[in-house]
Enzyme design. Structure first.
Site, short mmCIF file in Angstrom:
data_model
loop_
_atom_site.label_atom_id
_atom_site.label_comp_id
_atom_site.label_asym_id
_atom_site.label_seq_id
_atom_site.Cartn_x
_atom_site.Cartn_y
_atom_site.Cartn_z
N ARG A 100 1.18 -1.16 0.28
CA ARG A 100 0.10 -0.37 -0.04
C ARG A 100 0.36 0.94 -0.29
O ARG A 100 0.38 1.96 -0.48
CB ARG A 100 -0.89 0.23 1.20
N ILE A 101 1.78 1.17 1.18
CA ILE A 101 2.73 2.40 0.63
C ILE A 101 3.16 2.57 -0.64
O ILE A 101 3.52 3.97 -1.08
CB ILE A 101 3.35 2.56 1.91
N ARG A 125 7.54 -8.89 -4.02
CA ARG A 125 6.79 -10.46 -4.09
C ARG A 125 7.22 -10.77 -5.49
O ARG A 125 6.53 -12.13 -5.54
CB ARG A 125 7.00 -11.12 -2.59
N ARG A 182 12.84 -1.05 6.70
CA ARG A 182 13.36 -1.28 8.00
C ARG A 182 14.77 -1.00 8.20
O ARG A 182 15.21 -1.55 7.40
CB ARG A 182 12.77 -2.93 9.05
N GLU A 219 18.58 0.87 15.60
CA GLU A 219 17.86 2.27 16.12
C GLU A 219 17.53 1.77 17.59
O GLU A 219 16.87 0.69 18.42
CB GLU A 219 17.12 2.21 15.57
N HIS A 233 12.94 7.45 12.28
CA HIS A 233 11.74 6.93 12.82
C HIS A 233 10.42 7.69 12.41
O HIS A 233 10.02 6.47 13.20
CB HIS A 233 12.27 5.22 13.11
N ILE A 234 9.97 8.87 11.68
CA ILE A 234 8.78 9.38 11.77
C ILE A 234 8.13 9.22 10.88
O ILE A 234 7.75 9.99 10.44
CB ILE A 234 8.96 10.58 12.08
C1 GLV Z 1 6.47 2.26 11.49
O1 GLV Z 1 7.94 1.94 10.94
C2 GLV Z 1 4.86 0.93 11.76
O2 GLV Z 1 5.53 -0.10 11.13
O3 GLV Z 1 4.47 1.30 11.52
#
Ligand code: GLV
Length: 351
Positions: free
Chosen positions: A165-166, A186, A247, A276, A294-295
């Site tokens: 989705r992202i 994939r 990640r 992190e 990580h925002i």
């Molecule tokens: C952030 O990294 C999430 O997985 O929501």
């Protein structure tokens, strides 16, 4: 005479691992005896195991790793609601085997995270944070035509690795910048989705070799650990940029720092790190890397929506509320049928 039992004592206990939004998390109190964590805390595995021991459920963040060891003594644990779409902090196999429902928070963060992926891409390609640092350091003595030249986004080729989705959200944004989009995933997406995103499927090597900018948005699993290693980086154009909002473990950070330091890659934008919150000194020392903590999903509205969804998941997974037995976004739905029976039995027994 039996000692008086308060309402709170007779209700299932849930643990909230970090301070979240009190007004949203407060909804749990209508159903459960809630044990909250007052301050942002780095919980040790033992502390997590202790917290889970007497609990029926937990609302946790990606800071808490939960596997066989943490749940070993948690005999009444029935649900873990993760506030996050990625859930590599959970050993889903161990939870499934123990009959514990796990849930995550997809969808509500898609557009916000795609926005940020694009922001990081632009900041990286156009050297935004590097330029600001340079200015603040007092180095801007005279305007010059060739100061801080960056790379264009418009008209360039964007490679997206991980077209969920992202990834699709980033591809749709790229259309507005007249970018050519290649993606690797994939599995190949249906034609209609490819068309809507204006994206063409390609092999991993082709994406890395052709793209002017590569964005990583794939979920972490041990199979993709250091997928982006020295060999993958060597395939990229020396003028290219790499952005990671997935990640940290997906990128070999030493190999990346080496490529950035030696002109084999123009720049990188990183929102996630292998260790992190620690960031490697090799990365911190470089000017051509944009580093954020990580925002990617951190808009106020989206973080609230994530907590709200996680609360809904926990309430439902523990057999309460309007969706009792049907949490909206389970990660291991196979457990649900069995868990529902367990919940009903536990409720009948007054647990
Ligand atoms: C952030 O990294 C999430 O997985 O929501």
């Amino acid at each position: 005479m039996f000692p008086a039992v308060s309402m709170a004592e007779s209700r299932p206990r849930v643990w909230v691992s970090q301070p979240l939004f009190d007004d949203i998390v407060g909804r749990l109190a209508a159903h459960f005896d809630v044990r909250s964590t007052g301050e942002v805390t780095e919980h040790s595995p033992q502390a997590i195991a202790d917290a889970l021991r007497e609990c029926a459920g937990a609302l946790i963040t990606l800071n808490e790793r939960i596997g066989a060891r943490e749940i070993a003594a948690a005999a009444s644990l029935r649900a873990i609601a993760n506030v996050g779409v990625g859930y590599n902090n959970l050993d889903v196999a161990a939870l499934t085997q123990a009959g514990i429902v796990a849930t995550n928070t997809p969808d509500v963060l898609t557009e916000t995270t795609a926005d940020f992926g694009f922001a990081l891409l632009m900041a990286t390609a156009r050297r935004v944070t590097e330029a600001e640092r340079w200015l603040r350091e007092g180095q801007w003595q005279q305007w010059s035509f060739s100061t801080l030249l960056g790379a264009d986004l418009h008209g360039s080729t964007l490679g997206i690795v991980g077209m969920g989705r992202i990834g699709q959200g980033i591809a749709r944004r790229a259309r507005g910048f007249d970018m050519r989009v290649l993606y690797h995933n994939r599995s190949r997406l249906p034609d209609a989705v490819e068309q809507e995103c204006g994206a063409r499927y390609a092999g991993f090597d082709e994406v890395f070799a052709q793209a002017d900018h590569v964005v990583l948005v794939l979920p972490y699993s041990p199979q993709v650990h250091h997928l982006v290693d020295a060999a993958a980086l060597a395939k990229m154009k020396p003028t290219a940029t790499l952005v990671n909002i997935a990640r940290g473990g997906i990128v070999d950070e030493i190999a990346l720092a080496d490529a950035l330091a030696n002109g084999r890659l123009a720049a990188a934008g990183l929102d996630v790190y292998e260790g992190e919150p620690a960031v490697r000194p090799e990365l911190l020392a470089l000017r051509n890397v944009v580093l954020t903590p990580h925002i990617a999903s951190a808009s106020l509205a989206t973080r609230r929506a994530m907590v709200s969804l996680a609360v809904d998941n926990l309430i439902a997974a523990l057999g309460e509320g309007p969706d009792a037995g049907n949490p909206p976004t389970p990660v291991n739905p196979d457990v649900l049928a069995a868990a529902t029976i367990k919940t009903i039995t536990a409720k009948r027994q007054g647990a």
